[in-house]
Design a protein around this motif. Sequence first.
Motif, PDB file in Angstrom:
ATOM      1  N   THR A   1       5.200 -20.917 -26.239  1.00  0.00           N
ATOM      2  CA  THR A   1       4.117 -21.985 -26.895  1.00  0.00           C
ATOM      3  C   THR A   1       3.132 -21.296 -25.919  1.00  0.00           C
ATOM      4  O   THR A   1       3.235 -21.131 -24.673  1.00  0.00           O
ATOM      5  N   PHE A   2       1.623 -20.964 -25.847  1.00  0.00           N
ATOM      6  CA  PHE A   2       1.173 -20.772 -25.182  1.00  0.00           C
ATOM      7  C   PHE A   2      -0.056 -21.840 -25.188  1.00  0.00           C
ATOM      8  O   PHE A   2      -0.642 -22.279 -26.482  1.00  0.00           O
ATOM      9  N   ARG A   3      -0.620 -22.585 -24.576  1.00  0.00           N
ATOM     10  CA  ARG A   3      -1.551 -22.848 -24.512  1.00  0.00           C
ATOM     11  C   ARG A   3      -3.010 -22.524 -23.448  1.00  0.00           C
ATOM     12  O   ARG A   3      -2.437 -22.341 -22.138  1.00  0.00           O
TER      13      ARG A   3
ATOM     14  N   ALA B   1      11.029 -16.530 -14.629  1.00  0.00           N
ATOM     15  CA  ALA B   1       9.286 -16.312 -15.242  1.00  0.00           C
ATOM     16  C   ALA B   1       8.592 -16.173 -15.073  1.00  0.00           C
ATOM     17  O   ALA B   1       7.414 -15.411 -15.141  1.00  0.00           O
ATOM     18  N   ALA B   2       8.042 -16.696 -13.637  1.00  0.00           N
ATOM     19  CA  ALA B   2       7.181 -16.502 -13.061  1.00  0.00           C
ATOM     20  C   ALA B   2       6.826 -15.076 -12.773  1.00  0.00           C
ATOM     21  O   ALA B   2       5.622 -14.820 -12.905  1.00  0.00           O
ATOM     22  N   ARG B   3       7.447 -14.371 -12.089  1.00  0.00           N
ATOM     23  CA  ARG B   3       8.262 -13.596 -11.791  1.00  0.00           C
ATOM     24  C   ARG B   3       7.490 -12.054 -12.661  1.00  0.00           C
ATOM     25  O   ARG B   3       7.056 -10.653 -12.660  1.00  0.00           O
ATOM     26  N   ILE B   4       8.381 -12.405 -13.777  1.00  0.00           N
ATOM     27  CA  ILE B   4       7.876 -11.759 -15.225  1.00  0.00           C
ATOM     28  C   ILE B   4       6.886 -11.509 -15.046  1.00  0.00           C
ATOM     29  O   ILE B   4       6.212 -10.787 -15.891  1.00  0.00           O
ATOM     30  N   LEU B   5       6.326 -13.164 -15.643  1.00  0.00           N
ATOM     31  CA  LEU B   5       4.514 -12.650 -15.965  1.00  0.00           C
ATOM     32  C   LEU B   5       3.812 -12.313 -15.098  1.00  0.00           C
ATOM     33  O   LEU B   5       2.295 -11.925 -15.607  1.00  0.00           O
ATOM     34  N   ALA B   6       4.046 -12.058 -13.499  1.00  0.00           N
ATOM     35  CA  ALA B   6       3.080 -12.010 -12.432  1.00  0.00           C
ATOM     36  C   ALA B   6       2.918 -10.349 -12.398  1.00  0.00           C
ATOM     37  O   ALA B   6       2.078 -10.102 -12.765  1.00  0.00           O
TER      38      ALA B   6
ATOM     39  N   THR C   1      -0.812 -23.182 -20.226  1.00  0.00           N
ATOM     40  CA  THR C   1       0.769 -23.077 -20.605  1.00  0.00           C
ATOM     41  C   THR C   1       1.382 -21.996 -21.038  1.00  0.00           C
ATOM     42  O   THR C   1       0.887 -21.397 -21.953  1.00  0.00           O
ATOM     43  N   THR C   2       2.538 -21.452 -20.730  1.00  0.00           N
ATOM     44  CA  THR C   2       2.782 -20.239 -20.432  1.00  0.00           C
ATOM     45  C   THR C   2       4.250 -20.501 -21.928  1.00  0.00           C
ATOM     46  O   THR C   2       4.597 -19.730 -22.544  1.00  0.00           O
ATOM     47  N   HIS C   3       5.209 -21.478 -21.214  1.00  0.00           N
ATOM     48  CA  HIS C   3       6.128 -21.638 -22.465  1.00  0.00           C
ATOM     49  C   HIS C   3       6.682 -23.025 -21.866  1.00  0.00           C
ATOM     50  O   HIS C   3       6.286 -23.125 -20.928  1.00  0.00           O
ATOM     51  N   GLY C   4       7.769 -23.152 -23.041  1.00  0.00           N
ATOM     52  CA  GLY C   4       7.944 -24.778 -22.583  1.00  0.00           C
ATOM     53  C   GLY C   4       9.719 -24.136 -22.704  1.00  0.00           C
ATOM     54  O   GLY C   4      10.332 -23.395 -23.248  1.00  0.00           O
ATOM     55  N   TYR C   5      10.778 -25.742 -22.065  1.00  0.00           N
ATOM     56  CA  TYR C   5      11.838 -26.102 -21.685  1.00  0.00           C
ATOM     57  C   TYR C   5      12.198 -26.686 -22.427  1.00  0.00           C
ATOM     58  O   TYR C   5      11.530 -27.393 -23.167  1.00  0.00           O
ATOM     59  N   ARG C   6      13.254 -27.071 -23.236  1.00  0.00           N
ATOM     60  CA  ARG C   6      13.592 -27.776 -23.789  1.00  0.00           C
ATOM     61  C   ARG C   6      15.109 -28.231 -23.023  1.00  0.00           C
ATOM     62  O   ARG C   6      15.899 -27.412 -22.371  1.00  0.00           O
ATOM     63  N   THR C   7      15.243 -29.268 -23.308  1.00  0.00           N
ATOM     64  CA  THR C   7      16.679 -30.132 -22.855  1.00  0.00           C
ATOM     65  C   THR C   7      17.455 -31.473 -23.566  1.00  0.00           C
ATOM     66  O   THR C   7      16.967 -31.133 -24.188  1.00  0.00           O
TER      67      THR C   7
ATOM     68  N   ALA D   1      -7.289 -14.842 -19.728  1.00  0.00           N
ATOM     69  CA  ALA D   1      -7.023 -14.399 -21.045  1.00  0.00           C
ATOM     70  C   ALA D   1      -5.572 -13.155 -20.093  1.00  0.00           C
ATOM     71  O   ALA D   1      -5.405 -12.618 -21.409  1.00  0.00           O
ATOM     72  N   ALA D   2      -5.748 -13.092 -18.874  1.00  0.00           N
ATOM     73  CA  ALA D   2      -4.315 -12.570 -18.671  1.00  0.00           C
ATOM     74  C   ALA D   2      -3.056 -12.802 -19.156  1.00  0.00           C
ATOM     75  O   ALA D   2      -2.452 -12.034 -19.684  1.00  0.00           O
ATOM     76  N   LEU D   3      -3.050 -14.129 -19.039  1.00  0.00           N
ATOM     77  CA  LEU D   3      -1.783 -14.422 -19.336  1.00  0.00           C
ATOM     78  C   LEU D   3      -1.882 -15.037 -20.646  1.00  0.00           C
ATOM     79  O   LEU D   3      -0.689 -14.734 -21.896  1.00  0.00           O
ATOM     80  N   ALA D   4      -2.401 -15.098 -21.917  1.00  0.00           N
ATOM     81  CA  ALA D   4      -2.484 -15.235 -22.868  1.00  0.00           C
ATOM     82  C   ALA D   4      -2.003 -13.229 -23.391  1.00  0.00           C
ATOM     83  O   ALA D   4      -1.683 -13.984 -24.085  1.00  0.00           O
ATOM     84  N   GLU D   5      -2.009 -12.252 -22.585  1.00  0.00           N
ATOM     85  CA  GLU D   5      -1.363 -11.249 -23.146  1.00  0.00           C
ATOM     86  C   GLU D   5      -0.351 -11.690 -22.834  1.00  0.00           C
ATOM     87  O   GLU D   5       0.607 -10.396 -23.557  1.00  0.00           O
ATOM     88  N   ALA D   6      -0.378 -12.185 -21.455  1.00  0.00           N
ATOM     89  CA  ALA D   6       1.320 -11.130 -20.870  1.00  0.00           C
ATOM     90  C   ALA D   6       2.463 -12.033 -21.614  1.00  0.00           C
ATOM     91  O   ALA D   6       3.309 -11.286 -22.032  1.00  0.00           O
TER      92      ALA D   6
END
Lengths: 312, 494, 138
Positions: free
Chosen positions: A285-287, A44-49, A116-122, A261-266
Motif C-alpha cells: 500500500t502506498f499513501r 523493510a526500512a533498510r531495504i527502502l533506504a 506510508t510504504t506498506h501495511g502490516y497484517r495482524t 517521490a523517492a519512496l513512491a519509486e522505492a
Amino acid sequence: MHFMKHLIAGAAALVMATPAFAEFPDKSVTLVVGFRAGGGSDAAARILAAEMETQLGQKIIVENKGGGGGAVATQYIRSQPADGYTIGFAVATTFAFTPLTGRVDFTADDVDFIATTHGYRTVYAAPKEAPFDDWAGMIATAKDRGWINYASIIPLDRAIMQYIGKKEDIAVNIVPTRGGAGARQAVLGGHVDLGFSGSNALPMMEDGALKVIAALNPEGIAEHAQIPTLGGLGYDVAASEAAVFFGPKGMDPAARDRLEAALAEAVKSETFRDFVNNKFRGFETFRSGADTAASIAADTQAYEGLMAVIAE
Amino acid sequence: MDLILTAIWNALSLWTLLSVAGGVLIGIVIGAIPGLNAPMAIAVAIPLTFAMSPLSAIGMLVGVMKGGGFGGAVGAILLNTPGEPHSAATTLDGHPLAKSGKPRKALQTALYSSVVGDSCSDLVLILLAPVLAIYALKAGPVELAAILILSLTLVASLSGRSLAKGIFAAALGALLATVGLDLETGNPRFAFGYIELYDGLPLAAVAIGVLAVPEIILRLQDGRQAKTARPDATSDGEDRLALSEFKRLGKPIFRGAGIGTAIGALPGLGTTLAAFLSYAATQRFSKQPEKLGTGALEGIAATESANSAVSGANLIPLLTLGIPGNLTAALLVGAFLIHGVTPGPMIFERNAELVYGLFAAMIMANVMVLLIGSLGLRVFALIVKVPPHVVYPSVLLLCVVGIYVSQGGFFAVWLMLIFAVLGFVMIKMEISVVCFIIGLVLGPMIELSIRQSVILLGRNPVAIFDHVFALCLVVATPIVAWILIRDRARLSDG
Amino acid sequence: MALLWWIIPAQVNDRGSFGLPPSLAPRALAWVMVLCGTVLALQNTRTPAQPGTGLNLKDIVFLAACVTAVGVMLMAMQAVSGWIGRPYAGFLCVAPLALIAFTALHGRAPIWVYAFNAVAVPALVYVTFWWGLRLPLP
C-alpha cells in the motif's frame, strides 16, 4: 550481481539528479528507525533506504533508536532541524494510538508525514488443539466456560480484546507476554486459548501448527479469504498498522516532496515487493504524506471511540 | 537421505565456506570490542547478507553468532568488559587468570570449552530438534516460574563473603529491572518521565557500566598510585593449556554443555541463567571450590561451554517453532525471514535443503571458530602486553562508543556512567556485582512468569495439579537452598 | 556501611512518593525489596564495619574525576555534533581531547603516549566503526 546493478543504477541516478542548481539532497540523509536493528520492520526500512539511495543519489545513513514502539525515535526526530536531512521511520499506531495512552507528549500533529510504504497484517491465533475452529466457536466456548485466556502483546491489541469482551459479555483473562515470541510460545504450547500475532502466524497456520480465527487489520488476509476480519464479524473496531516515514514539523516542502517521490519509486522495486509480500507477509500500500496524515487522523478517532467504550 | 547429502555438499562450496569464515571473523572482532556484543554483530552483518544466496547468508550469520560468543569471552577475559550479561560469569575466573599473566591459557580454555559445548548442543539439535521442540513447548509459564525460582538459589552460592550482601545486590538488580513499561497494565514504572526508559534499562549499558567501567577506573587509579598493573611476565610455556589440564576439564565442560543445551531448548530462559547455573554446579562439585573466582580453569570452562551450548540449542525452538530464545536468536529469525526461510514445524519438509545446509554450516562454523580463534589467540594475548596507559584510556573510549552505537544514543551512555558509579561503590563495599546482574536478568523473567501463572490459574485453581513437575521444583527449592547455604558454612569454616 | 544505610531509606522514600501502578505484582515485589533492605540494614548495625574496607575519600575523588571527564566529553560531543550537522564531527573534535584527559587521569605516561592516544586511537575507532561497520557516531 545485485550489488553491481544497484551501483550502476545509483551512478545513473547521481548523474541525472545533479543539474546545474543545487537541489535537495546535497549531502547524506539520516533515517532514524524507531525499532531495534534486525527485526522485520528494521529490515523493510533498510531495504527502502537502499532503494532511496539510488533514487536520491545520496547516501542514506540508517540509525536505530528503538523503544516505546517508535516513540523514542519520534521524540528524537522532533528535536531535529526540519531540513529533510533527518527523517524517521515508525508505524501508524505510534501516532494514532500511543498518544491516547497519555504516556507520550506528542500527537500526530507534531510531525510531518512523508509517506506510508506498506501495511502490516495482524491476526488472532489459537492453539491447534483448541476446542473451536472459528470465531463463533471461540465465543461459544468462552460463554460456556465464562472466561478465556488471551495472550496480549501491545496495548492496542489488549484494548481491542477488552472491547470484544465487553461486547460479548465474556471475561477475558489478559495474559501479558514479552513480544511476539512470548505470545506465540503461549499459543503453540496451548497455555492460552487465544493470542495476538503478526503475519508470521500465517505460515504456521499453513503448516497446521495453529489456527487463525480472525484478522485484526481491516483489509483481511487476501490469500486466505476464509479468515474473517473483525469488521466482517460485526465489530466496529480494527487495528490498522502501516509503516510510516515522517519528519520534524514544518519540513521544507521541496525536500519533503522529493523524499515522498523517492519512496513512491522505492516501493515499486522488485526486492521490496518480494520482501513485503513473501517474507514479511504484510501488504502493499502506498499513501502520500497528506493521505497518511488523513488516515492517521481517522484511526485516532476510531481508537478514541474504542477507549471510551472500554472506560465505560 | 539423498537430499541431506546434496544439502551438505552444497554447504561445502567455497562461497559458503568463505561466508561462514567471514562471519566468524566479524563476530569475533565485534564481540571482543568492549560495549559491542553478538546481537550487535548480527545486526551489523544482516545488511551485508542481502545480496547473498540464502545458504551463504544464513551460514554467515550463524558464523557471526558463534564468533560473537567467543569474541565476548575475549573481551571478558582480557579486559573484564563483558558485552552481554552472560559473559559476566566468564569474567569471574577468566579475568583473574589473565591478570596473573596467563591470558593465553585463559583464552585457550574458553575457546576449546566453547567449541566443545557448541558442538554437543549442535549434535543434539541436528538429531533431536523436532522431538525436543514438542517437549519444550509443554513448559508453560508455571513451569518456567518454578525453574526460575529454583535458580534463584544461585545467589546463595555466588554471593561472595556475605550472603546478606548477595541477596541485597540481587534484590537491587531485580528492583532496577522493574524500570520500564509494565507489561500487564502498560503503565510506566520508575521511568521518571523518560520514554527512553519505557523498554527497561538497556542491559548492555548496565552490564558494561557496572562491570567494565569501574574496573577501568580502578586500573587508572592503580597507574596513578604507581602500582604496577602489569601482569608478571611468565614464560611462554607456562602460559599454555596442557593436554592433561584440558582432560581434567572434561567434567565441567560436559556438565556445562548439558545445562546449556537443556536451558537453550526451553524458550525464555536464556544464556545468562545457563552460564551461572553451570558455574554454580561446578563450584558445588569441584574438588577445590575455594579456588573458583581466583582464576580457576574449571570456572572458565564451565561458563563458556554452557553459554555456547545455549546458542546451538536455541535454534531448536527457533527453527521448529519460530520462537527465539534470546536476543541473538531473535535477530536470526528476522534474518531468516528476509532470506525466505520461515521457521515452523514443517521447516524440515519445506526448506529441507536449507535446514541441512544450515546444520552443515553450523559444524563448519565450529571448526572455523576453532581455527580462527587459535590463530587469533596470539594476537589477542598481545593486548595484555600493550602498556596500560594506552589500553585503559582507549578501552574507556571504546566502551562509550560501543554503547552509543549499540543502544542508539547518548541516553544509554549516561546510564552507563551512572551505573559505573554504582559498580565502583559496590566493588569497594564488597557487594557482589555478579548477584546484582543475576537479579537484573532473572528478576523480570520471574516476575512475568509468576504473574502469567497467577492469571492463568486464577480462574481455575484446580489446574495447579496439572503442573506436577512445577510443584516438585517449588518444593525442592528450599532444600537446594539449604544445601547450598550449608556448603557455604562448611567452606568458610574450612 | 553508611552508604547502605543511605541507599535503603532512599529506596523506601522513592516507593512512597512514586505511587506504583494499580497492579498487585509490582507492589508485592516492592514490599519484598523493602523488607529485604530493612533486614540488611539491621544486620549492618549489629555488626560494625571492619576498618580498611569500603570507600575512602581518595577513591571518591578519583571516581568523581573520571565520571566528570567522561561526562564533559559526552556533553561536548553532543554540543559539537549539534553545531555541525555531519556524522562524526563531534566524535572527531572531542575524542582526542577526551583521550588526553583519560591518559592524564592514569598519570605517569610519557608524552608519546599522549600523542598516540589522542591521534591513533580515535582514528582507529573511526576507521573500524565507519569504514568497517558503517555505524554512525555523533
